[in-house]
Write a protein that holds these residues in place. Structure first.
Motif, short mmCIF file in Angstrom:
data_model
loop_
_atom_site.label_atom_id
_atom_site.label_comp_id
_atom_site.label_asym_id
_atom_site.label_seq_id
_atom_site.Cartn_x
_atom_site.Cartn_y
_atom_site.Cartn_z
N GLY A 1 0.80 -1.22 0.00
CA GLY A 1 0.00 0.00 0.00
C GLY A 1 0.83 1.26 0.00
O GLY A 1 0.30 2.35 -0.19
N ILE A 2 2.15 1.14 0.22
CA ILE A 2 3.04 2.30 0.18
C ILE A 2 3.80 2.25 -1.15
O ILE A 2 4.64 1.39 -1.36
N ASN A 3 3.47 3.16 -2.06
CA ASN A 3 4.08 3.13 -3.39
C ASN A 3 5.54 3.57 -3.36
O ASN A 3 6.37 3.05 -4.10
N VAL A 4 5.85 4.56 -2.55
CA VAL A 4 7.21 5.08 -2.42
C VAL A 4 7.59 5.02 -0.96
O VAL A 4 6.82 5.45 -0.09
N GLY A 5 8.77 4.49 -0.66
CA GLY A 5 9.21 4.38 0.72
C GLY A 5 9.15 5.71 1.44
O GLY A 5 9.47 6.76 0.88
N LEU A 6 8.76 5.69 2.72
CA LEU A 6 8.61 6.90 3.52
C LEU A 6 9.83 7.09 4.41
O LEU A 6 10.31 6.14 5.04
N ASN A 7 10.32 8.32 4.48
CA ASN A 7 11.48 8.65 5.29
C ASN A 7 11.07 9.48 6.50
O ASN A 7 10.33 10.45 6.37
N THR A 8 11.55 9.09 7.66
CA THR A 8 11.29 9.88 8.85
C THR A 8 12.48 9.73 9.80
O THR A 8 13.47 9.07 9.47
N ARG A 9 12.36 10.34 10.95
CA ARG A 9 13.41 10.26 11.97
C ARG A 9 12.81 9.92 13.31
O ARG A 9 11.66 10.27 13.60
N LEU A 10 13.62 9.27 14.13
CA LEU A 10 13.25 8.95 15.49
C LEU A 10 14.19 9.72 16.42
O LEU A 10 15.41 9.54 16.36
#
Length: 220
Positions: free
Chosen positions: A148-157
């Motif tokens: 369901g995620i077409n493009v990988g998502l980038n985030t930070r912790l």
């Protein structure tokens, strides 16, 4: 002769699905191909620093946990140094080599296919220099992919118990809606709730793809 473009049908799209695990984490998909898979050892027992465990879930817009998530992590070591050949030389406080043995800094976390829960163990990263020499608070970079995620998502912790350096972090400061900065903070669990006798620090970090608690994602 090719037909006019108006007569061509659109190619069907395909979101990331189980083939991601078969290719990147075959063991989780039930294929015993490798004795040791890439990404399982972020910071080995020889890596210095405070050992921690990160755990959480990824939720969709309805609050339902995704159960086929793959998360890649990238972080600095306890001295704030990345295990990368282009990392500028910075002298650690203890005078040892730039990157100590046993520290890779990169890893993969696979969600449980029944509960959607994921976790990984590592060492808590140190502060690292950003653009123009501005110091960034300790953080772990995350890349999320699932069906369901077409493009990988980038985030930070980031870590909630690093408030002073979090307040001065140049990346967190870019988030204009200040209340949303909290979506990037991993919450420290009480020792009685950690359930792991070998680790003194356990953090909870849930990722929300949509909704009022949507996690801040970065366009990089």
């Amino acid at each position: 002769m090719l037909p006019p473009l108006t007569h061509l049908k659109e190619t069907p799209s395909q979101t990331a699905g189980p083939y991601v695990h078969i290719g990147l984490a075959p063991g989780a998909a039930g294929f015993a191909i490798y004795e040791t898979e890439l990404g399982q050892d972020i910071a080995g027992p020889e890596a210095k620093g405070q050992r921690i465990r990160i755990e959480g879930q990824v939720f969709d817009g309805t609050g339902t946990p995704l159960k086929d998530v793959l998360i890649e992590t990238w972080q600095a070591n306890a001295d704030g140094i990345y295990a990368h050949p282009e990392t500028p030389d910075r002298a650690p406080s203890d005078g040892q080599k730039r990157v100590e043995p046993g520290f890779r800094g990169w890893g993969r976390a696979i969600s449980d296919f029944d509960t959607g829960g994921w976790q990984f163990e590592t060492v808590k990263p140190g502060s690292v220099p950003g653009r123009n020499g501005r110091i960034m608070a300790p953080h772990i970079n995350l890349w999320i992919v699932a069906r369901g995620i077409n493009v990988g998502l980038n985030t930070r912790l980031y870590f909630e118990d690093e408030q002073d350096v979090n307040d001065a972090d140049p990346v967190l400061a870019l988030i204009e809606q200040t209340h949303r900065r909290s979506t990037l903070l991993a919450r420290r669990k009480k020792p009685s709730d950690a359930g792991h006798k070998d680790l003194s620090l356990v953090y909870r970090f849930d990722i929300h793809l949509q909704g009022s608690d949507e996690t801040v994602f970065f366009d990089i």
